[in-house]
Design an enzyme around this catalytic site. Structure first.
Site, PDB file in Angstrom:
ATOM      1  N   HIS A 271       6.576  98.706  57.093  1.00 32.72           N
ATOM      2  CA  HIS A 271       7.590  98.286  58.064  1.00 32.72           C
ATOM      3  C   HIS A 271       7.030  98.253  59.492  1.00 32.72           C
ATOM      4  CE1 HIS A 271      11.256  99.300  55.277  1.00 32.72           C
ATOM      5  NE2 HIS A 271      10.329  98.580  54.678  1.00 32.72           N
ATOM      6  N   TYR A 386      16.441 101.595  47.071  1.00 34.17           N
ATOM      7  CA  TYR A 386      15.587 101.131  45.984  1.00 34.17           C
ATOM      8  C   TYR A 386      15.846 101.886  44.688  1.00 34.17           C
ATOM      9  CZ  TYR A 386      12.846  98.480  49.374  1.00 34.17           C
ATOM     10  OH  TYR A 386      12.440  97.581  50.335  1.00 34.17           O
TER      11      TYR A 386
END
Length: 493
Positions: A271, A386
């Site tokens: 990220h 996730y």
């Protein structure tokens, strides 16, 4: 776009795969959903048509494919940092490597279910096949869209992960290679290395990322590079998103200066963002991902990550930035509440800065970056964690922006360009977005500032990392592994 339909389609996938899933409770598979038989052990060869592996495949598609590909393509020809044995994969799935962006799934799956996933991954890797767009017959084939037809022209091949592209006034192209190499591609298709690129941490999602030319490049030869910068702290290697400015002198970068450095540095390897775009106001806009720390970074104005930043060409701060006079705030911040922006483009008519960003499982977004606006991450989201748990109950909240468009399930968007010029009849002003997960080029049809429909082009071409309009009026698409850049050439039928 009817958002409820997208949300329902995501829930339907989860229901098929796992028996039950709602927005208010975690989606945890039961022993009858995705469990391999008690006699199944890791390492046991199974047919991919077997019930055990079909069950594991359903789990993989819903939980894992967003990062690793629907057809396990991310596992092929990879360097296994933590080992590739059954035991290594079992450990990675069960306990994760959070600093590298791999979450733990010990709460989502039983040990037997993890064994089934390992068996599916190991067996599936042997059978992975990709559609070969580099084949001459494929390149010669006409690709048909709803509005026009086109062919693919291979501009350059033999790269690893081409991350960013920029076009020089003489027709040459600059290409960033995530491993840390900056290339010049000449008009006669000679690939030349450029010396003087910054040192990068080429791990996880890090490396040499985007490249952007100064608006007055013809006069000053100034180039901007975003990358994952390295910092040592004791025995730890930390990194962050940084931007370097330099002059391009032939095939050498000179007069280097780091003009932006996102703080704090972190141990994570994902990220980073990080797209660069000069706005019509002459300022440089750049994205910094949340670095995997959504609890602290995106909503805090005292931290750089999870933001779009706006700086002058020398790195100084524009006086009209929204938080310049706010005590403790990062003065370069333009908008906040972002997860991981890997697409940025200027609207050809309005001059607005458009972005797209990765959601978790579901909830990839397209937004217009607005001054001082909060885009909600992680307070609101159309995605879930996730591992199947619910991240937030909220999809809307007062004071937080709604996306113009979002994808459920996630397509993992990267690269972004508006169609300009007159080469692509019927695509004028449409928004083109690459998909890493599903390996296609998305054409988002526009009506003013509204996205009215999506068409998926070049299905299975590979992980599309970048999309750019060139001054020559053609669309260029960069694809990972094999690293190829294509040009879309319209044809008349």
């Amino acid at each position: 776009m009817i958002k409820s339909q997208h949300l329902l389609s995501y829930i339907a996938v989860a229901l098929i795969s796992f028996g039950s899933c709602t927005n208010s409770t975690p989606s945890t598979p039961t022993s009858t959903d995705t469990t391999a038989s008690a006699s199944t052990t890791t390492g046991q060869a199974l047919s991919t048509a077997s019930p055990q592996l079909q069950s594991a495949k359903a789990a993989y598609i819903s939980y894992c494919s967003g990062c690793h590909g629907e057809e396990l393509e991310a596992f092929t020809d990879r360097k296994w940092k933590h080992g590739s044995s059954d035991e290594d994969l079992f450990k990675a799935i069960k306990h994760g490597y959070p600093d590298e962006g791999m979450p733990a799934f010990d709460k989502a799956f039983t040990d037997e279910q993890i064994k089934g996933l390992v068996a599916y991954i190991q067996e599936g890797i042997k059978q992975v096949k990709q559609y070969d767009f580099s084949d001459e017959n494929t390149l010669a084939a006409i690709q048909r869209s709803e509005k026009l037809s086109f062919k693919l022209d291979t501009v350059v091949s033999g790269l690893e992960v081409p991350w960013g592209m920029a076009f020089l006034p003489n027709g040459d192209m600059l290409i960033t290679e995530r491993l840390g190499i900056l290339y010049r591609l000449t008009n006669d298709k000679q690939l030349q290395k450029i010396s003087g690129a910054p040192e990068v941490l080429a791990q996880g999602q890090g490396g040499l990322l985007d490249v952007e030319l100064h608006p007055d490049f013809k006069k000053n030869n100034t180039v901007y590079l975003s990358y994952s910068a390295i910092k040592k702290e004791g025995t730890n290697t930390l990194s962050t998103t940084a931007v370097m400015r330099a002059q391009l002198d032939g095939n050498q970068l000179t007069n280097h200066k780091v003009i932006f450095e996102a703080l704090p540095y972190a141990r994570t390897r994902h990220h980073y963002g990080s797209r660069l775009e000069f706005g019509r106001d002459g300022y440089l806009y750049l994205s910094v991902g949340d670095r995997g720390n959504h609890d602290e970074n995106p909503q805090s104005l005292e931290r750089h990550p999870g933001k779009v930043h706006r700086i002058k060409d020398d790195g100084s701060i524009p006086a009209d930035n929204p938080f310049v006079n706010k005590a403790g705030a990062v003065a370069s911040t333009y908008s906040y509440g972002h997860r991981n922006i890997q697409g940025m483009a200027i609207h050809p008519k309005t001059g607005d800065i458009w972005t797209h960003e990765h959601g978790p499982r579901g909830g990839d977004e397209v937004n217009i970056s607005g001054k001082a606006k909060n885009y909600g991450w992680p307070v609101i989201s159309y995605g879930i964690n996730y591992n199947g748990t619910v991240l937030t109950e909220l999809t809307k909240k007062e004071g937080m922006e709604q996306p113009l468009w979002y994808w459920v399930p996630s397509i993992a968007p990267s690269g972004m360009a508006f169609v300009t010029g007159n080469r692509y009849k019927g695509w004028e002003n449409d928004l083109m977005v690459g998909s890493l997960r599903f390996q296609f080029l998305s054409r988002l049809e526009m009506n003013g500032n509204k996205i009215v429909k999506e068409e998926k082009l070049l299905k299975n071409i590979g992980r599309v990392r970048d999309v750019k309009m060139s001054p020559d009026g053609y669309l260029y698409v960069a694809v990972e592994k094999p690293g190829i850049i294509y040009r879309l050439v319209p044809v008349q039928l």
